[in-house]
Design a protein around this motif. Structure first.
Motif, mmCIF file in Angstrom:
data_model
loop_
_atom_site.group_PDB
_atom_site.id
_atom_site.type_symbol
_atom_site.label_atom_id
_atom_site.label_comp_id
_atom_site.label_asym_id
_atom_site.label_seq_id
_atom_site.Cartn_x
_atom_site.Cartn_y
_atom_site.Cartn_z
ATOM 1 N N PHE A 34 0.847 -1.200 0.000
ATOM 2 C CA PHE A 34 0.000 0.000 0.000
ATOM 3 C C PHE A 34 0.879 1.245 0.000
ATOM 4 C CE2 PHE A 34 -2.286 3.387 2.275
ATOM 5 C CZ PHE A 34 -3.445 3.471 1.511
ATOM 6 N N VAL A 35 0.550 2.187 -0.903
ATOM 7 C CA VAL A 35 1.257 3.467 -0.985
ATOM 8 C C VAL A 35 0.245 4.573 -0.711
ATOM 9 C CG1 VAL A 35 2.606 5.020 -2.432
ATOM 10 C CG2 VAL A 35 2.904 2.542 -2.657
ATOM 11 N N ALA A 36 0.430 5.295 0.387
ATOM 12 C CA ALA A 36 -0.484 6.378 0.744
ATOM 13 C C ALA A 36 -0.259 7.580 -0.157
ATOM 14 C CB ALA A 36 -0.300 6.776 2.208
ATOM 15 N N ASP A 37 -1.337 8.300 -0.472
ATOM 16 C CA ASP A 37 -1.188 9.506 -1.292
ATOM 17 C C ASP A 37 -0.367 10.571 -0.584
ATOM 18 O OD1 ASP A 37 -2.684 8.245 -3.167
ATOM 19 O OD2 ASP A 37 -4.472 9.498 -2.981
ATOM 20 N N LYS A 38 -0.516 10.631 0.740
ATOM 21 C CA LYS A 38 0.250 11.599 1.532
ATOM 22 C C LYS A 38 0.789 10.902 2.769
ATOM 23 C CE LYS A 38 -2.392 15.714 0.167
ATOM 24 N NZ LYS A 38 -3.202 16.873 0.671
ATOM 25 N N GLY A 39 2.061 11.120 3.031
ATOM 26 C CA GLY A 39 2.661 10.545 4.227
ATOM 27 C C GLY A 39 2.878 9.046 4.083
ATOM 28 N N GLY A 40 2.854 8.362 5.207
ATOM 29 C CA GLY A 40 3.123 6.929 5.213
ATOM 30 C C GLY A 40 4.592 6.638 5.439
ATOM 31 N N SER A 41 4.871 5.396 5.772
ATOM 32 C CA SER A 41 6.246 4.979 6.065
ATOM 33 C C SER A 41 6.916 4.399 4.829
ATOM 34 C CB SER A 41 6.253 3.936 7.188
ATOM 35 O OG SER A 41 5.727 4.482 8.376
ATOM 36 N N ARG A 42 8.192 4.699 4.697
ATOM 37 C CA ARG A 42 8.977 4.139 3.601
ATOM 38 C C ARG A 42 9.762 2.933 4.094
ATOM 39 N NH1 ARG A 42 11.983 8.762 0.187
ATOM 40 N NH2 ARG A 42 12.253 6.917 -1.136
ATOM 41 N N ALA A 43 10.028 2.033 3.177
ATOM 42 C CA ALA A 43 10.771 0.826 3.526
ATOM 43 C C ALA A 43 12.237 1.153 3.815
ATOM 44 C CB ALA A 43 10.667 -0.191 2.396
ATOM 45 N N ARG A 44 12.858 0.310 4.588
ATOM 46 C CA ARG A 44 14.278 0.491 4.899
ATOM 47 C C ARG A 44 15.125 -0.214 3.843
ATOM 48 N NH1 ARG A 44 16.134 -1.129 10.807
ATOM 49 N NH2 ARG A 44 14.671 0.594 11.193
ATOM 50 N N PRO A 45 16.025 0.511 3.189
ATOM 51 C CA PRO A 45 16.847 -0.125 2.146
ATOM 52 C C PRO A 45 17.751 -1.208 2.724
ATOM 53 C CG PRO A 45 16.959 2.286 2.024
ATOM 54 C CD PRO A 45 16.298 1.949 3.318
ATOM 55 N N GLY A 46 18.161 -2.120 1.845
ATOM 56 C CA GLY A 46 19.066 -3.192 2.240
ATOM 57 C C GLY A 46 20.060 -3.510 1.135
ATOM 58 N N ARG A 47 20.845 -4.545 1.353
ATOM 59 C CA ARG A 47 21.820 -5.006 0.349
ATOM 60 C C ARG A 47 21.496 -6.456 0.005
ATOM 61 N NH1 ARG A 47 26.208 -1.625 -0.494
ATOM 62 N NH2 ARG A 47 27.159 -3.352 -1.675
ATOM 63 N N TYR A 48 21.452 -6.724 -1.314
ATOM 64 C CA TYR A 48 21.059 -8.047 -1.794
ATOM 65 C C TYR A 48 21.980 -8.459 -2.944
ATOM 66 C CZ TYR A 48 17.072 -6.372 0.815
ATOM 67 O OH TYR A 48 16.297 -5.831 1.796
ATOM 68 N N THR A 49 21.904 -9.744 -3.309
ATOM 69 C CA THR A 49 22.831 -10.283 -4.313
ATOM 70 C C THR A 49 22.066 -11.048 -5.388
ATOM 71 O OG1 THR A 49 24.564 -10.508 -2.632
ATOM 72 C CG2 THR A 49 24.844 -11.744 -4.688
ATOM 73 N N VAL A 50 22.485 -10.825 -6.635
ATOM 74 C CA VAL A 50 21.982 -11.591 -7.785
ATOM 75 C C VAL A 50 23.199 -12.210 -8.482
ATOM 76 C CG1 VAL A 50 20.866 -11.467 -10.046
ATOM 77 C CG2 VAL A 50 19.928 -10.175 -8.117
ATOM 78 N N TYR A 51 23.076 -13.503 -8.814
ATOM 79 C CA TYR A 51 24.187 -14.210 -9.462
ATOM 80 C C TYR A 51 23.862 -14.433 -10.944
ATOM 81 C CZ TYR A 51 25.442 -15.191 -4.624
ATOM 82 O OH TYR A 51 25.770 -15.067 -3.303
#
Length: 298
Positions: A134-151
């Protein structure tokens, strides 16, 4: 005759003496001569002893009926108990922080149905490869970035579908004995990591929300779909197709549905929602290896 005269003369003398005598005091106030010597009091005879009377049972006196007398009370009888005043906050900012109520949080529940297009097949429990966010039109919490791997292995990307929070960094590692060139021409999210020899790796940060299509400039059959999720309100659909998103803010927004085998879908929503959500997704691609890292709790 002599005797008579003498008696008359005596009477006259007696009358003269009475007229010369001083007047007597009134009878109601006799004049007592003071005692010059203490005189003994006359003895009083003892009272005769009477025989004892038989005891008589005393009947209780009837209780007097008296009107109740109201108890006297002081002029100020009403006492108001008031709670002790709370200490004043140190500053205005602190007062605002204490007085502000906590924001209300809501939830959305629903069900996802997977349907197969011609030539495709949906296996049991495959709904669990679906993400809802769910993406709120105004405000709301953003996800915390991370580090991932693709081979890159056997001339394929592993995994073939990836979901990460917005701002996350993905490291591409070449496990093949041949060179690869990882790039994307997705509008607004294009990049080119150049050639990578065997064992080399390169990083890329995904800073645009949505689907980013990644390919290899050397092996055109290699494809990777990266879903970049801009919200912390993300949930993975259960194997039975049901899902529940919690902790959502009130107000309008968009509910997104993503399955790596189908086109992304969305619904406009105003929270609180009055009913459960239902979404049908038609799969048009073969099944892929998937890594869903975007699932998080706000």
């Amino acid at each position: 005759m002599y005797t008579y005269r003498m008696g008359w003369i005596g009477a006259l003398l007696l009358l003269g003496a009475c007229s010369m005598a001083p007047p007597r005091p009134h009878a109601s106030a006799p004049t007592l001569a003071p005692r010059t010597q203490a005189q003994p009091m006359p003895a009083v005879a003892p009272a005769p002893v009477l025989p004892a009377a038989a005891p008589v049972a005393a009947s209780p006196a009837p209780a007097a009926t008296m009107a109740p007398v109201p108890a006297a009370r002081p002029a100020h009888t009403a006492v108001t108990h008031r709670p002790a005043p709370k200490p004043a906050p140190a500053n205005k900012a602190a007062a605002t922080a204490v007085a502000a109520p906590a924001p209300a949080t809501l939830q959305v529940s629903g069900h996802v149905d997977l349907a197969a297009a011609r030539g495709q097949q949906v296996d049991a429990g495959e709904q669990s490869d679906t993400l809802v966010y769910f993406v709120a039109d105004k405000g709301g919490s953003r996800a915390r970035p991370g580090r991932y791997t693709v081979y890159t292995h056997n001339r394929e990307f592993s995994p073939e579908a990836l979901a990460v929070p917005l701002g996350s960094t993905v490291t591409f590692v070449n496990l093949d004995d041949v060179r690869h060139n990882v790039f994307s021409v997705t509008p607004g999210a294009a990049f080119d990591l150049g050639y990578q020899a065997s064992g080399e790796k390169a990083d890329h940060a995904f800073r645009r929300a949505g689907i980013v299509l990644v390919s290899c400039n050397v092996h055109h059959s290699m494809e990777l779909d990266v879903l970049v999720v801009p919200s912390a309100y993300v949930v993975r659909v259960g194997a039975d197709g049901n899902f529940t998103l919690t902790g959502l803010p009130a107000g309008p927004g968009t509910l997104h549905f993503w399955n790596p085998r189908a086109q992304p879908l969305s619904q406009k929503l105003i929270l609180p929602a009055s009913a459960a959500v239902r979404q049908r997704i038609v799969v048009t691609r073969p099944r892929l290896t998937t890594a869903l890292h975007a699932v998080s709790t706000p």
